[in-house]
Design a protein around this motif. Structure first.
Motif, PDB file in Angstrom:
ATOM      1  N   ALA A 189       0.220  11.955  -9.706  1.00 35.96           N
ATOM      2  CA  ALA A 189      -0.544  13.190  -9.524  1.00 35.96           C
ATOM      3  C   ALA A 189       0.329  14.419  -9.730  1.00 35.96           C
ATOM      4  O   ALA A 189      -0.084  15.409 -10.338  1.00 35.96           O
ATOM      5  CB  ALA A 189      -1.171  13.211  -8.128  1.00 35.96           C
ATOM      6  N   ALA A 190       1.571  14.363  -9.238  1.00 34.96           N
ATOM      7  CA  ALA A 190       2.480  15.498  -9.417  1.00 34.96           C
ATOM      8  C   ALA A 190       2.820  15.703 -10.894  1.00 34.96           C
ATOM      9  O   ALA A 190       2.848  16.843 -11.392  1.00 34.96           O
ATOM     10  CB  ALA A 190       3.751  15.277  -8.603  1.00 34.96           C
ATOM     11  N   GLN A 191       3.042  14.600 -11.618  1.00 33.06           N
ATOM     12  CA  GLN A 191       3.344  14.715 -13.043  1.00 33.06           C
ATOM     13  C   GLN A 191       2.147  15.255 -13.819  1.00 33.06           C
ATOM     14  O   GLN A 191       2.297  16.085 -14.722  1.00 33.06           O
ATOM     15  CB  GLN A 191       3.763  13.361 -13.604  1.00 33.06           C
ATOM     16  N   SER A 247       0.834  -1.202   0.000  1.00 35.59           N
ATOM     17  CA  SER A 247       0.000   0.000   0.000  1.00 35.59           C
ATOM     18  C   SER A 247       0.864   1.246   0.000  1.00 35.59           C
ATOM     19  O   SER A 247       0.553   2.239  -0.671  1.00 35.59           O
ATOM     20  CB  SER A 247      -0.920  -0.017   1.217  1.00 35.59           C
ATOM     21  N   ASN A 248       1.966   1.210   0.749  1.00 31.85           N
ATOM     22  CA  ASN A 248       2.874   2.358   0.752  1.00 31.85           C
ATOM     23  C   ASN A 248       3.459   2.592  -0.635  1.00 31.85           C
ATOM     24  O   ASN A 248       3.583   3.732  -1.099  1.00 31.85           O
ATOM     25  CB  ASN A 248       3.998   2.143   1.762  1.00 31.85           C
ATOM     26  N   MET A 249       3.821   1.528  -1.313  1.00 30.89           N
ATOM     27  CA  MET A 249       4.371   1.664  -2.655  1.00 30.89           C
ATOM     28  C   MET A 249       3.329   2.223  -3.612  1.00 30.89           C
ATOM     29  O   MET A 249       3.618   3.111  -4.427  1.00 30.89           O
ATOM     30  CB  MET A 249       4.864   0.300  -3.154  1.00 30.89           C
ATOM     31  N   ALA A 250       2.082   1.727  -3.499  1.00 25.86           N
ATOM     32  CA  ALA A 250       1.022   2.227  -4.377  1.00 25.86           C
ATOM     33  C   ALA A 250       0.719   3.690  -4.101  1.00 25.86           C
ATOM     34  O   ALA A 250       0.472   4.479  -5.024  1.00 25.86           O
ATOM     35  CB  ALA A 250      -0.240   1.380  -4.191  1.00 25.86           C
ATOM     36  N   MET A 251       0.747   4.072  -2.833  1.00 27.29           N
ATOM     37  CA  MET A 251       0.483   5.459  -2.492  1.00 27.29           C
ATOM     38  C   MET A 251       1.578   6.376  -3.016  1.00 27.29           C
ATOM     39  O   MET A 251       1.309   7.465  -3.539  1.00 27.29           O
ATOM     40  CB  MET A 251       0.347   5.611  -0.978  1.00 27.29           C
ATOM     41  N   ALA A 252       2.829   5.959  -2.911  1.00 25.14           N
ATOM     42  CA  ALA A 252       3.928   6.773  -3.437  1.00 25.14           C
ATOM     43  C   ALA A 252       3.859   6.886  -4.959  1.00 25.14           C
ATOM     44  O   ALA A 252       4.079   7.968  -5.528  1.00 25.14           O
ATOM     45  CB  ALA A 252       5.261   6.165  -3.019  1.00 25.14           C
ATOM     46  N   VAL A 275      -0.567  19.707 -16.749  1.00 30.86           N
ATOM     47  CA  VAL A 275      -1.702  20.634 -16.911  1.00 30.86           C
ATOM     48  C   VAL A 275      -1.247  22.081 -16.803  1.00 30.86           C
ATOM     49  O   VAL A 275      -1.690  22.949 -17.565  1.00 30.86           O
ATOM     50  CB  VAL A 275      -2.789  20.307 -15.857  1.00 30.86           C
ATOM     51  N   ASP A 276      -0.361  22.354 -15.853  1.00 27.88           N
ATOM     52  CA  ASP A 276       0.140  23.725 -15.700  1.00 27.88           C
ATOM     53  C   ASP A 276       0.883  24.183 -16.952  1.00 27.88           C
ATOM     54  O   ASP A 276       0.740  25.340 -17.382  1.00 27.88           O
ATOM     55  CB  ASP A 276       1.058  23.816 -14.486  1.00 27.88           C
TER      56      ASP A 276
END
Length: 357
Positions: free
Chosen positions: A132-134, A121-126, A139-140
């Motif tokens: 999301a950051a990419q 789960s930690n790996m999936a969250m990271a 978008v920016d």
């Protein structure tokens, strides 16, 4: 004979004043029936504090309700009918237990703790955070490519002094001499430091005020309706969009290398709403004569303002390229500047003449 002797001779138990008998003695008295005797014994064995027997008769006992307290060691309250299961001292019922005391496996404190303790789960969250950051960065970049949001801050960097000077320049451009835009390290200074710099604050506020004044004019003529006001706003935006697109196309066809951006064009073309507001207000106060006088003055002022402003933006680039002043390409650029300036009074009249009667 004394009544006590008679009671002893009759074989009945001897009663004492202000004394209650235990349930066992009542059961032995012979005056309690079989079911009632069993009830008394069961209540006594269960450890209940108070026993109320209704209709229990024994020799010399009245038929009214008697309280028969039974006290046993270890009870918190001898007058309590049932055990208090909410107390931690009540024979284990309702006492606080550990999570695994009832035979169930011990679980983590919350689902979040269980999620965080799982390495997968930690790996999936990271991985999700990196995606999301990419996505946000992509978008920016695309938004800034088509709509330069970061550059809009420059066009709204104004103050009260700048707004006053700019309005005076739009109404009286004849007295102004220096039309050069100031630069600092190849970057134009903020509008609040240079009255010649374009801004979006005055065009935006002037457009909104124009719509409100148009609604006021329609209301004084008993012609106001939300649909008509929306048509007025949409037509003004449509004409502004057509102006910008036509100028960009003309600059592309004439092959003018200029630092004019789309936002600069919107700012310069939006200054005409200031004169339109003045014309409509004077028309409401003084009739059509006041409307034509004020609007005519504002039309001439905006024509001079656009000539002197765009001349530096379009013709100055031609001079820097070494193009002769009387060359063919330079003539086209001059005609383009004149056409843009001449279109402003026509649109000012077209968007306001039906508001004054």
């Amino acid at each position: 004979m004394h009544p006590a002797g008679l009671a002893a001779a009759a074989g009945t138990p001897r009663l004492r004043k202000w004394r209650t008998w235990p349930a066992v003695e009542i059961g032995r008295a012979g005056g309690v029936a079989g079911p009632q005797r069993r009830l008394a014994r069961s209540l006594l064995a269960g450890g209940h504090g108070d026993l109320e027997l209704r209709g229990v008769h024994s020799a010399g006992m009245p038929a009214s309700k008697r309280r028969i307290p039974v006290s046993q060691p270890g009870m918190a309250d001898p007058h309590q009918l049932f055990d208090d299961t909410s107390s931690a001292q009540s024979r284990g019922y309702g006492a606080h237990r550990a999570p695994g005391s009832l035979g169930y496996p011990t679980a983590p404190a919350s689902a979040q703790d269980a999620f965080l303790t799982d390495p997968v789960s930690n790996m999936a969250m990271a991985y999700g955070s990196s995606l999301a950051a990419q996505g946000k960065e992509l978008v920016d970049k695309n938004i800034d490519r088509f709509i330069p949001v970061t550059k809009l801050k420059y066009y709204f960097a104004v103050d009260t002094l700048y707004v006053g000077k700019k309005l005076g320049l739009l109404v009286f451009p004849y007295l102004h001499q220096d039309w050069e835009v100031q630069y600092q390290q190849d970057t134009p200074v903020a509008p609040r430091f240079d009255v010649n710099a374009p801004d979006l604050y005055i065009p935006a506020m002037a457009f909104i005020t124009y719509i409100l004044v148009a609604g006021l004019a329609l209301g004084t003529q008993d012609r106001f309706s939300p649909d008509l006001l929306g048509l007025q706003a949409s037509s003004a935006l449509a004409w502004l969009t057509l102006e910008v697109l036509a100028i960009l196309l003309s600059l592309y066809l004439v092959t003018v290398n200029t630092d004019l951006t789309t936002i600069d064009l919107v700012a310069f073309l939006g200054y005409k709403y200031v004169g339109m507001i003045g014309g409509v207000l004077m028309g409401l106060l003084f009739g059509r004569i006041g409307y034509y006088l004020v609007l005519g003055w504002c039309c001439v002022s905006i024509f001079v303002f656009m000539i002197r402003t765009l001349r530096l933006k379009i013709l100055a680039e031609a001079a820097a390229e070494g193009v002769p002043v009387r060359g063919a390409r330079n003539q086209l650029r001059m005609y383009l500047t004149m056409a843009v300036a001449a279109a402003q009074p026509l649109l000012m009249y077209w968007l306001t003449f039906h508001l004054v009667r």
